[in-house]
Design a protein around this motif. Structure first.
Motif, mmCIF file in Angstrom:
data_model
loop_
_atom_site.group_PDB
_atom_site.id
_atom_site.type_symbol
_atom_site.label_atom_id
_atom_site.label_comp_id
_atom_site.label_asym_id
_atom_site.label_seq_id
_atom_site.Cartn_x
_atom_site.Cartn_y
_atom_site.Cartn_z
ATOM 1 N N LYS A 91 58.692 63.657 122.410
ATOM 2 C CA LYS A 91 57.846 63.316 123.555
ATOM 3 C C LYS A 91 57.240 61.928 123.368
ATOM 4 N N ASP A 98 55.678 72.724 119.610
ATOM 5 C CA ASP A 98 55.113 71.741 118.682
ATOM 6 C C ASP A 98 56.204 70.849 118.087
ATOM 7 N N GLU A 131 57.101 67.435 119.911
ATOM 8 C CA GLU A 131 56.136 66.334 120.037
ATOM 9 C C GLU A 131 56.686 64.959 119.635
#
Length: 365
Positions: A20, A14, A17
């Motif tokens: 990303k 998580d 992210e």
């Protein structure tokens, strides 16, 4: 009702992210080298076997079909050098991650017990210990770093995820002898064993390591990487018949069954070596291209003699490296996902397509 999740660390992916999103914004799109998930086609003979077994209206068995057990024991003998393997020495599981996470619970471990794993390691070893209330402990050398009176389960991982390090035959033999002396169960995660590049990985089930006895030893193997079957959840354990017999009893009660078509596909996959060699050639080419590009760009690669990853550093905090590469549209995994000792490294997977690997290489020029 207590929240079991409160025992667990924050799910690490998580935290990746935001990086990303940065990589996704690159004009030519993201090159995702963060997760080692296969991207190449499932070999045709495996797909054919799966489809042929699709009409499977009845429940499969936890222990698997006779054909599957024959395939498992045969492969262990042929590929691992394991001698005298019987059906009692193998057990199919629903993907290796499930096994790693729930094994300490299924073996009855709990508060007061220690589960040991390498200092740099796949996070699910720690998760498995915490799920049952046991204490996860880390080591560099288990024979000197651990309290043998407290450790009940010792995880080995060769080839290593994330570092790609391979434990040599002499080192494995020494650790196995020490564990047996102290009555510690050894679980050897060997899921990358067929992906050695600069080393030839050896199983704990090899006679030179185990002395011809599987007592106190269980090896974990997966078809996810060697056969592109991550989506099938096809894996198995092999070794000590007493340990596997206990697991079989427990898993029967839990209904932990590998789907019948997947069992048939596993038989086909383990009976064919050609597709494994073909996939190795793909990965070898991608590995060479990425390693060359990273080193030319100023990275240093450590270990990485096997597995599907390059363990790379620019001698800076790992999240700075993640951010730097994300700006170039390349996403990698920060080394601290695998322990504090990885805080200045990143793990670079070479499981992207040839086209995406070429894109990454171009961006590192």
């Amino acid at each position: 009702m207590s929240a079991v999740s409160s025992r667990l660390p924050v799910f690490p992916w998580d935290k990746l992210e935001p990086y990303k999103k940065t990589a996704l914004a690159h004009p030519d799109g993201i090159v995702d080298l963060s997760v080692g998930t296969p991207v190449d086609p499932v070999p045709a003979l495996i797909q054919k076997a799966l489809v042929a077994a699709a009409d499977s209206p009845g429940y499969p068995t936890v222990w698997g079909t006779k054909e599957l057990r024959d395939a498992l024991t045969g492969w262990c003998g042929r590929r691992l050098g394991a001698a005298g393997m019987a059906h009692e020495n193998v057990l199919p599981v629903v993907g290796s991650k499930e096994l790693v996470a729930w094994l300490p619970t299924q073996l009855g471990l709990g508060p007061g017990d220690q589960v040991a794993h390498p200092r740099l390691a796949y996070p699910t070893y720690e998760v498995g210990a915490r799920l049952c209330g046991a204490e996860p402990v880390v080591y560099d050398d288990p024979t000197t770093d651990l309290d043998p009176a407290a450790v009940k389960l010792l995880w080995l991982n060769s080839p290593s995820n994330p570092t790609g390090r391979v434990l040599g035959k002499d080192e494995l033999t020494r650790i196995v002898a020490w564990a047996r002396e102290h009555g510690i169960l050894v679980l050897s995660d060997e899921c990358y064993l067929e992906l050695g590049w600069e080393a030839d990985p050896v199983s704990v089930l090899h006679p030179d390591v185990c002395g011809g006895s599987y007592e106190g030893l269980v090896a974990v193997h997966s078809l996810s990487k060697r056969s592109n079957l991550a989506g099938y959840r096809a894996a198995f354990v092999a070794g000590d018949a007493a340990v596997l017999g206990e697991l079989l009893k427990i898993r029967k009660h839990g209904g932990m069954m590998t789907a019948a078509p997947v069992q048939a596909a596993t038989v086909a996959a383990l009976g064919d070596d050609a597709h494994v060699l073909e996939q190795r050639e793909r990965y070898a080419a991608r590995r060479t291209a990425l390693r060359t590009a990273l080193e030319a760009h100023g990275f240093r690669i450590e270990h990485s003699e096997a597995s599907l990853y390059l363990w790379a550093t620019r001698d800076e905090p790992c999240w700075e490296t993640v951010a730097y590469l994300a700006e170039k549209g390349v996403l990698v995994a920060p080394g601290d996902f695998y322990g504090e000792a990885g805080e200045r490294f990143v793990r670079v997977a070479f499981t992207a397509t040839d086209e995406r690997v070429r894109a990454a290489v171009e961006r590192l020029r």
